[in-house]
Design a protein around this motif. Structure first.
Motif, short mmCIF file in Angstrom:
data_model
loop_
_atom_site.label_atom_id
_atom_site.label_comp_id
_atom_site.label_asym_id
_atom_site.label_seq_id
_atom_site.Cartn_x
_atom_site.Cartn_y
_atom_site.Cartn_z
N MET A 40 48.36 -66.94 -4.25
CA MET A 40 47.39 -67.75 -5.09
C MET A 40 47.39 -67.07 -6.62
O MET A 40 47.61 -65.90 -6.73
N ALA A 72 37.08 -73.79 -4.01
CA ALA A 72 38.40 -74.13 -4.87
C ALA A 72 39.70 -73.61 -4.68
O ALA A 72 40.63 -74.22 -4.71
N HIS A 73 39.60 -72.47 -3.83
CA HIS A 73 40.59 -71.91 -3.58
C HIS A 73 41.29 -72.72 -2.23
O HIS A 73 42.61 -72.63 -2.28
N GLU A 90 41.14 -75.86 -1.83
CA GLU A 90 41.76 -77.14 -2.60
C GLU A 90 43.18 -76.71 -3.18
O GLU A 90 43.95 -77.44 -3.17
N THR A 91 43.09 -75.50 -3.66
CA THR A 91 44.49 -75.00 -4.66
C THR A 91 45.48 -74.70 -3.67
O THR A 91 46.63 -75.13 -3.74
N SER A 112 46.95 -78.02 -2.18
CA SER A 112 47.83 -78.66 -3.08
C SER A 112 49.22 -78.00 -3.31
O SER A 112 50.23 -78.65 -3.60
N GLN A 113 49.21 -76.84 -2.69
CA GLN A 113 50.65 -76.05 -2.56
C GLN A 113 51.27 -76.31 -1.37
O GLN A 113 52.48 -76.05 -1.30
N THR A 151 49.93 -78.62 -7.89
CA THR A 151 49.54 -77.08 -8.13
C THR A 151 49.57 -76.98 -9.53
O THR A 151 48.40 -76.30 -9.99
N ARG A 159 46.22 -78.62 -10.55
CA ARG A 159 44.95 -77.76 -10.22
C ARG A 159 44.67 -76.30 -11.09
O ARG A 159 43.60 -76.07 -11.45
N LEU A 160 45.90 -75.71 -11.11
CA LEU A 160 45.83 -74.40 -11.77
C LEU A 160 45.41 -74.60 -13.29
O LEU A 160 44.49 -73.71 -13.88
N LEU A 187 41.81 -74.96 -13.56
CA LEU A 187 40.90 -73.77 -13.45
C LEU A 187 41.16 -72.72 -14.32
O LEU A 187 40.41 -72.20 -14.76
#
Length: 239
Positions: A83, A147-148, A150-151, A154-155, A167, A170-171, A174
């Motif tokens: 991450m 949040a992590h 969900e990230t 997405s990956q 990804t 999302r990134l 954030l």
């Protein structure tokens, strides 16, 4: 700048940054001063592993500037990046509740990083002395964990094209920074994205070029810019 002036500047930086974090914003002056007297500002060059759950004593850090990569370290010592983390993220609080059998995490500077390093046992003792402070800390940790998750989702879900787009979307939301032209710039190299998505770099390069051809993103060395959020969102929801 003398060492004394540097120390004063760092203390002011730590106080100002921690007060912006909900988990610390309600701390009393006495509690904050106690924490600051045992904390430090770390300035880390790109590539440096600047914190690890494998080290003792346990340490919590807040990213003030830059981006870091979190890597999972198995009990056998195998390391895999999972991450990207950016400003405002607090890590390390939960490591004291783990056990020696689980995988640990370490954190390396993806770009140059400024972070506030704090002793986790001291944070816990201050929280225990005033249990009302736990509410803000737990709320922040739960939000951050969501949040992590969900990230990470997405990956790993869907075809590579969708995973790349999701990804990035999302990134960028954030940790991206707004450009003068209205885009959102994200410091993220192709190799780092490939590692996070567990794909080879050639495949990632192909998908990024395809997104760039649609006008969704612009590519540059070790970074990209979201130019058309709607187009990126459509790609992130594709099958």
């Amino acid at each position: 700048m003398s060492q004394l002036r540097a120390s004063i500047a760092d203390a002011m930086l730590m106080s100002a940054e921690l007060r912006t974090v909900p988990a610390f914003s309600s701390w009393s002056r006495v509690a904050m001063e106690k924490l600051l007297s045992h904390s430090r500002v770390g300035r880390h060059l790109r590539g440096d592993v600047f914190s690890s759950e494998l080290r003792t004593p346990a340490e919590t850090f807040l990213i003030v500037y830059g981006e870091a990569m979190a890597a999972r370290v198995s009990p056998q010592g195998e390391r895999s990046v999972v991450m990207l983390l950016g400003p405002g993220v607090v890590m390390g609080m939960t490591q004291v509740f783990g056990n020696a059998e689980r995988a640990a995490y370490d954190f390396s500077a993806h770009s140059d990083v400024v972070a506030i390093h704090m002793p986790t046992p001291l944070i816990l003792s201050i929280l225990d002395a005033d249990p009302m402070l736990w509410k803000g800390m737990l709320f922040m940790l739960v939000q951050q964990h969501a949040a992590h998750v969900e990230t990470l989702r997405s990956q790993i879900e869907g075809a590579l094209q969708r995973r790349v787009a999701a990804t990035i979307e999302r990134l960028a939301a954030l940790y991206g920074s707004r450009t003068a032209q209205g885009g959102v710039r994200l410091q993220l190299s192709q190799s780092s994205l490939a590692t996070m998505l567990q794909a080879n770099r050639q495949a990632i390069n192909k998908e990024l070029k395809a997104l760039a051809d649609t006008g969704a993103i612009g590519l540059e060395y070790s970074a990209l810019t979201v130019l058309d959020p709607d187009a990126l969102r459509r790609a992130a929801k594709s099958n």
